[in-house]
Design a protein around this motif. Structure first.
Motif, PDB file in Angstrom:
ATOM      1  N   TRP A 179     -68.311  -3.663  53.158  1.00  0.00           N
ATOM      2  CA  TRP A 179     -69.962  -4.562  53.238  1.00  0.00           C
ATOM      3  C   TRP A 179     -70.071  -5.399  54.687  1.00  0.00           C
ATOM      4  O   TRP A 179     -70.778  -5.629  55.439  1.00  0.00           O
ATOM      5  CB  TRP A 179     -70.578  -4.841  52.121  1.00  0.00           C
ATOM      6  N   ASN A 180     -69.178  -6.605  53.801  1.00  0.00           N
ATOM      7  CA  ASN A 180     -69.053  -7.295  55.212  1.00  0.00           C
ATOM      8  C   ASN A 180     -68.461  -7.410  56.552  1.00  0.00           C
ATOM      9  O   ASN A 180     -69.442  -8.052  57.686  1.00  0.00           O
ATOM     10  CB  ASN A 180     -68.997  -8.854  54.292  1.00  0.00           C
ATOM     11  N   THR A 181     -67.611  -6.652  56.842  1.00  0.00           N
ATOM     12  CA  THR A 181     -67.227  -6.790  57.572  1.00  0.00           C
ATOM     13  C   THR A 181     -68.297  -5.669  59.315  1.00  0.00           C
ATOM     14  O   THR A 181     -67.903  -5.818  60.323  1.00  0.00           O
ATOM     15  CB  THR A 181     -65.676  -5.563  57.537  1.00  0.00           C
ATOM     16  N   SER A 182     -68.966  -5.108  58.351  1.00  0.00           N
ATOM     17  CA  SER A 182     -69.897  -4.366  58.920  1.00  0.00           C
ATOM     18  C   SER A 182     -71.262  -5.110  58.657  1.00  0.00           C
ATOM     19  O   SER A 182     -72.047  -4.281  59.735  1.00  0.00           O
ATOM     20  CB  SER A 182     -70.285  -3.066  58.721  1.00  0.00           C
ATOM     21  N   GLY A 183     -71.321  -6.255  58.775  1.00  0.00           N
ATOM     22  CA  GLY A 183     -72.796  -7.499  58.606  1.00  0.00           C
ATOM     23  C   GLY A 183     -72.977  -7.823  59.217  1.00  0.00           C
ATOM     24  O   GLY A 183     -72.650  -8.381  59.766  1.00  0.00           O
ATOM     25  N   GLU A 184     -73.704  -9.468  58.553  1.00  0.00           N
ATOM     26  CA  GLU A 184     -73.869 -10.519  59.264  1.00  0.00           C
ATOM     27  C   GLU A 184     -72.823 -10.888  59.515  1.00  0.00           C
ATOM     28  O   GLU A 184     -72.476 -11.599  60.478  1.00  0.00           O
ATOM     29  CB  GLU A 184     -75.383 -10.981  58.236  1.00  0.00           C
ATOM     30  N   SER A 185     -71.693 -11.193  58.822  1.00  0.00           N
ATOM     31  CA  SER A 185     -70.449 -11.761  58.384  1.00  0.00           C
ATOM     32  C   SER A 185     -69.051 -11.042  59.966  1.00  0.00           C
ATOM     33  O   SER A 185     -68.397 -11.845  60.163  1.00  0.00           O
ATOM     34  CB  SER A 185     -70.139 -11.744  57.655  1.00  0.00           C
ATOM     35  N   GLY A 186     -69.684  -9.758  59.996  1.00  0.00           N
ATOM     36  CA  GLY A 186     -68.472  -9.113  60.984  1.00  0.00           C
ATOM     37  C   GLY A 186     -67.867  -9.387  61.646  1.00  0.00           C
ATOM     38  O   GLY A 186     -69.358 -10.054  62.733  1.00  0.00           O
ATOM     39  N   SER A 187     -67.460  -9.322  62.510  1.00  0.00           N
ATOM     40  CA  SER A 187     -66.586  -7.779  61.959  1.00  0.00           C
ATOM     41  C   SER A 187     -64.836  -9.074  61.345  1.00  0.00           C
ATOM     42  O   SER A 187     -64.443 -10.507  61.736  1.00  0.00           O
ATOM     43  CB  SER A 187     -65.839  -7.374  63.255  1.00  0.00           C
ATOM     44  N   LEU A 188     -64.802  -9.002  60.594  1.00  0.00           N
ATOM     45  CA  LEU A 188     -64.096  -9.778  59.982  1.00  0.00           C
ATOM     46  C   LEU A 188     -62.216  -9.287  60.068  1.00  0.00           C
ATOM     47  O   LEU A 188     -61.664  -7.586  60.113  1.00  0.00           O
ATOM     48  CB  LEU A 188     -63.358  -9.434  58.640  1.00  0.00           C
ATOM     49  N   ALA A 189     -61.180  -9.881  60.193  1.00  0.00           N
ATOM     50  CA  ALA A 189     -60.122  -9.393  61.080  1.00  0.00           C
ATOM     51  C   ALA A 189     -58.834  -8.713  60.194  1.00  0.00           C
ATOM     52  O   ALA A 189     -59.144  -9.395  59.419  1.00  0.00           O
ATOM     53  CB  ALA A 189     -59.840 -10.701  61.795  1.00  0.00           C
ATOM     54  N   ASP A 190     -57.795  -8.033  60.351  1.00  0.00           N
ATOM     55  CA  ASP A 190     -57.050  -7.933  59.860  1.00  0.00           C
ATOM     56  C   ASP A 190     -55.289  -7.615  60.624  1.00  0.00           C
ATOM     57  O   ASP A 190     -55.484  -6.794  61.565  1.00  0.00           O
ATOM     58  CB  ASP A 190     -57.096  -6.527  59.131  1.00  0.00           C
ATOM     59  N   LEU A 191     -55.037  -8.388  60.913  1.00  0.00           N
ATOM     60  CA  LEU A 191     -53.662  -8.174  61.759  1.00  0.00           C
ATOM     61  C   LEU A 191     -52.534  -8.148  60.968  1.00  0.00           C
ATOM     62  O   LEU A 191     -52.056  -8.736  60.083  1.00  0.00           O
ATOM     63  CB  LEU A 191     -53.604  -9.798  61.803  1.00  0.00           C
ATOM     64  N   ASN A 192     -51.818  -6.986  61.714  1.00  0.00           N
ATOM     65  CA  ASN A 192     -50.987  -6.334  61.248  1.00  0.00           C
ATOM     66  C   ASN A 192     -50.732  -5.884  59.400  1.00  0.00           C
ATOM     67  O   ASN A 192     -49.777  -6.533  58.756  1.00  0.00           O
ATOM     68  CB  ASN A 192     -49.856  -7.674  61.626  1.00  0.00           C
ATOM     69  N   PRO A 193     -52.116  -5.693  59.697  1.00  0.00           N
ATOM     70  CA  PRO A 193     -51.783  -4.699  58.027  1.00  0.00           C
ATOM     71  C   PRO A 193     -50.519  -4.843  57.373  1.00  0.00           C
ATOM     72  O   PRO A 193     -49.984  -4.992  55.963  1.00  0.00           O
ATOM     73  CB  PRO A 193     -53.005  -4.619  57.921  1.00  0.00           C
ATOM     74  N   TYR A 194     -49.708  -3.928  57.749  1.00  0.00           N
ATOM     75  CA  TYR A 194     -48.938  -3.426  57.454  1.00  0.00           C
ATOM     76  C   TYR A 194     -47.150  -3.503  57.806  1.00  0.00           C
ATOM     77  O   TYR A 194     -46.274  -3.401  57.752  1.00  0.00           O
ATOM     78  CB  TYR A 194     -48.761  -2.038  57.999  1.00  0.00           C
ATOM     79  N   ASP A 195     -47.518  -4.884  58.239  1.00  0.00           N
ATOM     80  CA  ASP A 195     -46.491  -5.476  59.287  1.00  0.00           C
ATOM     81  C   ASP A 195     -45.813  -6.586  57.530  1.00  0.00           C
ATOM     82  O   ASP A 195     -46.348  -7.044  56.803  1.00  0.00           O
ATOM     83  CB  ASP A 195     -46.449  -6.867  60.041  1.00  0.00           C
ATOM     84  N   ALA A 196     -44.666  -7.250  57.956  1.00  0.00           N
ATOM     85  CA  ALA A 196     -43.858  -8.199  57.433  1.00  0.00           C
ATOM     86  C   ALA A 196     -44.778  -9.307  56.919  1.00  0.00           C
ATOM     87  O   ALA A 196     -45.159 -10.038  55.644  1.00  0.00           O
ATOM     88  CB  ALA A 196     -42.799  -8.303  57.403  1.00  0.00           C
ATOM     89  N   ASN A 197     -45.697  -9.497  57.574  1.00  0.00           N
ATOM     90  CA  ASN A 197     -46.808 -10.971  57.704  1.00  0.00           C
ATOM     91  C   ASN A 197     -47.377 -10.663  57.822  1.00  0.00           C
ATOM     92  O   ASN A 197     -48.531 -11.069  59.609  1.00  0.00           O
ATOM     93  CB  ASN A 197     -46.390 -12.476  58.573  1.00  0.00           C
ATOM     94  N   PRO A 198     -48.821  -9.461  57.117  1.00  0.00           N
ATOM     95  CA  PRO A 198     -50.400  -9.710  57.700  1.00  0.00           C
ATOM     96  C   PRO A 198     -50.874 -11.180  57.086  1.00  0.00           C
ATOM     97  O   PRO A 198     -50.313 -11.774  56.726  1.00  0.00           O
ATOM     98  CB  PRO A 198     -50.061  -8.214  56.756  1.00  0.00           C
ATOM     99  N   SER A 199     -51.839 -10.484  57.644  1.00  0.00           N
ATOM    100  CA  SER A 199     -53.493 -11.221  57.989  1.00  0.00           C
ATOM    101  C   SER A 199     -54.841 -10.598  57.670  1.00  0.00           C
ATOM    102  O   SER A 199     -54.619 -10.596  59.161  1.00  0.00           O
ATOM    103  CB  SER A 199     -53.260 -12.525  59.168  1.00  0.00           C
ATOM    104  N   GLY A 200     -55.474 -11.184  56.988  1.00  0.00           N
ATOM    105  CA  GLY A 200     -56.142 -10.281  56.897  1.00  0.00           C
ATOM    106  C   GLY A 200     -57.124 -11.329  56.401  1.00  0.00           C
ATOM    107  O   GLY A 200     -57.099 -12.587  55.417  1.00  0.00           O
ATOM    108  N   THR A 201     -58.287 -11.149  56.829  1.00  0.00           N
ATOM    109  CA  THR A 201     -59.739 -12.218  56.261  1.00  0.00           C
ATOM    110  C   THR A 201     -60.457 -11.481  55.141  1.00  0.00           C
ATOM    111  O   THR A 201     -61.126 -10.662  55.255  1.00  0.00           O
ATOM    112  CB  THR A 201     -60.906 -12.527  57.464  1.00  0.00           C
ATOM    113  N   PHE A 202     -60.113 -12.303  53.912  1.00  0.00           N
ATOM    114  CA  PHE A 202     -61.178 -11.793  53.198  1.00  0.00           C
ATOM    115  C   PHE A 202     -62.064 -12.388  52.278  1.00  0.00           C
ATOM    116  O   PHE A 202     -61.438 -13.803  51.702  1.00  0.00           O
ATOM    117  CB  PHE A 202     -60.350 -10.947  51.656  1.00  0.00           C
ATOM    118  N   PHE A 203     -63.794 -11.969  51.899  1.00  0.00           N
ATOM    119  CA  PHE A 203     -64.186 -13.179  51.249  1.00  0.00           C
ATOM    120  C   PHE A 203     -64.024 -13.316  49.434  1.00  0.00           C
ATOM    121  O   PHE A 203     -64.230 -14.326  48.792  1.00  0.00           O
ATOM    122  CB  PHE A 203     -65.742 -12.933  51.484  1.00  0.00           C
TER     123      PHE A 203
END
Length: 257
Positions: free
Chosen positions: A26-50
């Motif tokens: 909901w939030n990645t496509s709403g007023e707060s988005g987009s929320l990044a997901d960097l390298n989600p399948y690598d050894a050091n993933p980084s993502g923004t989650f509420f």
């Protein structure tokens, strides 16, 4: 003053992460988005989650259990993240008590994240802006949605109704009654932030575990000795009685029907 908040029932949370995925969607496509997901399948993933769910083991055999603990911004009534913001990007709304971020003013300095004792804020690495749970402010006040749908995405997605939403300052609200009847508590009250979100405590394994006096299946599904059927039928309790004692843990579901 109105104070909207979540009440989370730790006794029925199963750690399915439906709240996490629905929040992200909901939030990645709403007023707060987009929320990044960097390298989600690598050894050091980084993502923004509420919203995140932490799971851990507790107790010892044979009473060991897995506890699932959802965490997000607690929308404190005295939020320490607000006064430290040098640009006024972090603020608390009077009309509903929500703690929000004005992205146009946020400079990504992380002062609010350092001030928050709950680790509830996350810097979006792509936008370089601080993000956090908004309790789906763009849903709960949207008059184009049905009244049932004017709730946070995580509340609507929870399959066990472990998440309740409402005004904790209204004594007649579902959340206020749940806090009073079930002994709802705040997370880390010693910080004096007065978190709005509350948790409903788990029933100890010894009280509710299978084979114990609190187990709802104790008298069902077992083999009976000859002549015992009549005695068992006399002590078989009704569904309503078990619900009233909280043994079936369906009381929170009733609030959604």
């Amino acid at each position: 003053m109105t104070q909207m908040a979540l009440v989370i029932d730790l006794n029925v949370c199963v750690g399915c992460h439906a709240c996490v995925t629905s929040c992200k969607e909901w939030n990645t496509s709403g007023e707060s988005g987009s929320l990044a997901d960097l390298n989600p399948y690598d050894a050091n993933p980084s993502g923004t989650f509420f919203n995140r769910v932490q799971s851990f083991e507790a107790g010892t055999y044979p009473n060991a259990e897995t506890i699932h603990f959802p965490k997000s911004c607690l929308h404190c009534e005295d939020p320490p993240c607000v006064p430290v913001c040098p640009t006024g990007a972090s603020y608390k709304r009077k009309e509903d008590g929500l703690v929000l971020v004005d992205f146009d003013r946020c400079i990504g300095c992380k002062y609010c994240a350092w001030a928050c004792p709950y680790g509830a804020r996350e810097l979006d690495e792509s936008r370089k802006e601080m993000t956090k749970c908004t309790l789906c402010v763009d849903r709960i006040h949207d008059e184009n949605l049905s009244e049932r749908d004017r709730q946070p995405a995580c509340v609507l997605a929870c399959p066990t109704s472990a998440r309740l939403f409402g005004d904790i300052h209204d004594p007649e609200s579902v959340v206020s009654k749940a806090i009073e009847e079930r002994g709802g508590y705040q997370l880390m009250p010693e910080w004096n932030t007065r978190p709005a979100n509350h948790y409903l405590p788990r029933v100890p394994t010894e009280a509710a575990g299978c084979g114990s006096g609190g187990c709802s299946c104790k008298s069902s599904g077992s083999l009976s000795e000859p002549g015992q059927e009549a005695q068992d039928s006399g002590v078989q309790e009704s569904l309503e009685a078990k619900l009233e004692r909280g043994e079936l843990h369906l009381a929170s579901m009733a609030t959604r029907i």
